[in-house]
Design a protein around this motif. Sequence first.
Motif, PDB file in Angstrom:
ATOM      1  N   SER A 115     113.124 -54.006 -30.791  1.00  0.00           N
ATOM      2  CA  SER A 115     114.225 -52.844 -30.542  1.00  0.00           C
ATOM      3  C   SER A 115     113.492 -51.443 -29.813  1.00  0.00           C
ATOM      4  N   ASP A 116     112.250 -51.451 -29.785  1.00  0.00           N
ATOM      5  CA  ASP A 116     111.629 -50.245 -29.347  1.00  0.00           C
ATOM      6  C   ASP A 116     110.562 -50.530 -28.290  1.00  0.00           C
ATOM      7  N   HIS A 117     110.713 -51.394 -27.348  1.00  0.00           N
ATOM      8  CA  HIS A 117     109.830 -51.735 -26.165  1.00  0.00           C
ATOM      9  C   HIS A 117     110.409 -51.235 -25.055  1.00  0.00           C
ATOM     10  N   TYR A 118     109.648 -50.998 -24.087  1.00  0.00           N
ATOM     11  CA  TYR A 118     110.096 -50.314 -22.807  1.00  0.00           C
ATOM     12  C   TYR A 118     109.895 -51.401 -21.534  1.00  0.00           C
ATOM     13  N   ILE A 119     110.790 -51.692 -20.896  1.00  0.00           N
ATOM     14  CA  ILE A 119     110.753 -52.876 -19.705  1.00  0.00           C
ATOM     15  C   ILE A 119     111.428 -51.960 -18.492  1.00  0.00           C
ATOM     16  N   LYS A 120     110.626 -51.765 -17.342  1.00  0.00           N
ATOM     17  CA  LYS A 120     110.743 -51.183 -16.263  1.00  0.00           C
ATOM     18  C   LYS A 120     111.605 -52.153 -15.339  1.00  0.00           C
ATOM     19  N   ASP A 121     111.466 -53.243 -15.206  1.00  0.00           N
ATOM     20  CA  ASP A 121     112.135 -54.170 -14.085  1.00  0.00           C
ATOM     21  C   ASP A 121     113.189 -55.181 -14.911  1.00  0.00           C
ATOM     22  N   ILE A 122     114.418 -54.608 -15.229  1.00  0.00           N
ATOM     23  CA  ILE A 122     115.440 -55.088 -15.876  1.00  0.00           C
ATOM     24  C   ILE A 122     115.645 -56.407 -15.214  1.00  0.00           C
ATOM     25  N   CYS A 123     115.682 -56.537 -14.020  1.00  0.00           N
ATOM     26  CA  CYS A 123     116.017 -57.727 -13.250  1.00  0.00           C
ATOM     27  C   CYS A 123     115.392 -58.808 -13.450  1.00  0.00           C
ATOM     28  N   GLU A 124     113.952 -58.650 -13.412  1.00  0.00           N
ATOM     29  CA  GLU A 124     113.037 -59.641 -13.567  1.00  0.00           C
ATOM     30  C   GLU A 124     112.988 -60.087 -15.120  1.00  0.00           C
ATOM     31  N   PHE A 125     112.957 -59.039 -15.992  1.00  0.00           N
ATOM     32  CA  PHE A 125     113.355 -59.429 -17.411  1.00  0.00           C
ATOM     33  C   PHE A 125     114.295 -60.298 -17.532  1.00  0.00           C
ATOM     34  N   SER A 126     115.548 -60.194 -17.147  1.00  0.00           N
ATOM     35  CA  SER A 126     116.636 -61.037 -17.268  1.00  0.00           C
ATOM     36  C   SER A 126     116.251 -62.535 -16.705  1.00  0.00           C
ATOM     37  N   LYS A 127     115.594 -62.560 -15.708  1.00  0.00           N
ATOM     38  CA  LYS A 127     115.327 -63.683 -14.996  1.00  0.00           C
ATOM     39  C   LYS A 127     114.565 -64.598 -15.966  1.00  0.00           C
ATOM     40  N   VAL A 128     113.438 -63.892 -16.456  1.00  0.00           N
ATOM     41  CA  VAL A 128     112.457 -64.470 -17.319  1.00  0.00           C
ATOM     42  C   VAL A 128     113.065 -65.201 -18.693  1.00  0.00           C
ATOM     43  N   LEU A 129     113.971 -64.555 -19.196  1.00  0.00           N
ATOM     44  CA  LEU A 129     114.602 -64.772 -20.502  1.00  0.00           C
ATOM     45  C   LEU A 129     115.892 -65.860 -20.179  1.00  0.00           C
ATOM     46  N   ASN A 130     116.557 -66.029 -18.957  1.00  0.00           N
ATOM     47  CA  ASN A 130     117.192 -67.048 -18.581  1.00  0.00           C
ATOM     48  C   ASN A 130     116.547 -68.326 -18.312  1.00  0.00           C
ATOM     49  N   SER A 131     115.434 -68.067 -17.829  1.00  0.00           N
ATOM     50  CA  SER A 131     114.485 -69.228 -17.541  1.00  0.00           C
ATOM     51  C   SER A 131     114.071 -69.863 -19.118  1.00  0.00           C
ATOM     52  N   ALA A 132     114.028 -68.863 -19.963  1.00  0.00           N
ATOM     53  CA  ALA A 132     113.374 -69.466 -21.438  1.00  0.00           C
ATOM     54  C   ALA A 132     114.563 -70.148 -21.862  1.00  0.00           C
ATOM     55  N   VAL A 133     115.860 -69.627 -21.802  1.00  0.00           N
ATOM     56  CA  VAL A 133     116.976 -70.112 -22.462  1.00  0.00           C
ATOM     57  C   VAL A 133     117.330 -71.538 -22.112  1.00  0.00           C
ATOM     58  N   LYS A 134     117.113 -71.865 -20.756  1.00  0.00           N
ATOM     59  CA  LYS A 134     117.300 -73.037 -20.332  1.00  0.00           C
ATOM     60  C   LYS A 134     116.586 -74.139 -20.651  1.00  0.00           C
ATOM     61  N   ILE A 135     115.255 -73.707 -20.910  1.00  0.00           N
ATOM     62  CA  ILE A 135     114.191 -74.540 -21.668  1.00  0.00           C
ATOM     63  C   ILE A 135     114.558 -74.789 -23.102  1.00  0.00           C
ATOM     64  N   ALA A 136     114.731 -74.087 -23.650  1.00  0.00           N
ATOM     65  CA  ALA A 136     115.321 -74.016 -25.331  1.00  0.00           C
ATOM     66  C   ALA A 136     116.416 -74.744 -25.457  1.00  0.00           C
ATOM     67  N   GLU A 137     117.415 -74.723 -24.659  1.00  0.00           N
ATOM     68  CA  GLU A 137     118.601 -75.635 -24.421  1.00  0.00           C
ATOM     69  C   GLU A 137     118.233 -77.098 -24.379  1.00  0.00           C
ATOM     70  N   LYS A 138     117.141 -77.398 -23.338  1.00  0.00           N
ATOM     71  CA  LYS A 138     117.052 -78.673 -23.037  1.00  0.00           C
ATOM     72  C   LYS A 138     116.035 -79.517 -24.044  1.00  0.00           C
ATOM     73  N   THR A 139     115.089 -78.587 -24.899  1.00  0.00           N
ATOM     74  CA  THR A 139     114.032 -79.060 -25.600  1.00  0.00           C
ATOM     75  C   THR A 139     114.194 -78.488 -27.136  1.00  0.00           C
ATOM     76  N   ASN A 140     113.272 -78.960 -27.981  1.00  0.00           N
ATOM     77  CA  ASN A 140     112.953 -78.040 -29.215  1.00  0.00           C
ATOM     78  C   ASN A 140     111.817 -77.368 -29.373  1.00  0.00           C
ATOM     79  N   LYS A 141     111.430 -77.070 -27.973  1.00  0.00           N
ATOM     80  CA  LYS A 141     110.045 -75.998 -28.199  1.00  0.00           C
ATOM     81  C   LYS A 141     110.640 -74.684 -28.687  1.00  0.00           C
ATOM     82  N   LEU A 142     109.587 -73.987 -29.175  1.00  0.00           N
ATOM     83  CA  LEU A 142     109.307 -72.428 -29.302  1.00  0.00           C
ATOM     84  C   LEU A 142     108.909 -72.082 -28.106  1.00  0.00           C
TER      85      LEU A 142
END
Length: 360
Positions: A115-142
């Motif tokens: 809850s207490d981190h700083y992110i400058k590039d919100i667009c890239e942040f969202s892109k990275v997390l969206n990519s991770a969500v797709k992987i998590a949905e297809k696999t049982n990876k952490l």
Amino acid sequence: MNMNIYGVVMAGGIGTRFWPLSRQKFPKQFLNLTGNKKMINESIERLSNIVNKDNIFIVTNKEQVSEIIKVIAGDIKQQNIIIEPKSRNTAICIGYAAIEIVKKYSDGIMVITPSDHYIKDICEFSKVLNSAVKIAEKTNKLITVGIKPTFPSTGFGYIKFDDKNIEKINHVLEFHEKPNEEIARKYIESGNYVWNSGMYIWKASTILKKFKEYTPDIYDGLIKIGNVIGTDIEEEVISNIYASIPNISIDYAVMEPSAPNGDVLVISAEFGWNDVGSWNVMDVLNIPDSAGNVLIGDTLAIDVSDTVIYSSGRTVTAVGVENLVIVETPDAIMVCQKNKAQDVKKIVNTLEKENRTELL
């Protein structure tokens, strides 16, 4: 069919390195350090780019609940606040959120952030997390997010990954605690290490299976919690369970033992991340003046350079100093060398030993 996505914001920390501004009942995540919004509100706003706000949970402890309710009013439903009887590190914090999601919604993808981190590039942040969500949905990876290091930091943990890079996604080999500068330099020179951001993405059901496999004592406690969610004895049972749960991190409990089996992936990212760990990073959050100073509040600096001065009310003045942090609050003043800002937590530890609770 796409799985539902649930955001989990970990907001139970105290932020001891930001004392005297950060306190137990009003910790770092409630502070406005950027001049925009309070840190927890910024965290919620970032997460809402990929998760519906109705599906964002806040995990905090009972001492901070009343303030959380005020701070997130209008952002998050009050029933989405998960209350820990006490802060017990990230393993049980994340496990509690996972069992809550499984019990209420059967399953879903968890996107977990501090809850207490700083992110400058919100667009890239969202892109990275969206990519991770797709992987998590297809696999049982952490899946975790690693930050490409820009200098040999001794304040961050490191993640070692293999060199079979596929679109910035790699298998994790090892997790390493904060190193000394010499080791940190070697990590960076190897090209196979990233900073550990403390962000995680996986299915709720997957992380519960990992708890069962590697930390059965935590898993048993989580099942007991799940059995009483929504009942009259929920608070009492959870309080008893927390008293006996190991106080360990999610990395130690699950990530480290899972990595040798190829079950942990890291996405290497660059989006202007900072964990805002101590006062010496204020020049990341604010634009320094021509002398390298960050001056906040009623301050006066003469022949001062590379210094942070924070005033909450009283006039704070300095003459002929450099590389300092000077912080004023109504009941305390803290001064330290800028390169010793990480050691501010030692003040808090000493105050605890002396039972100076009015300053905590």
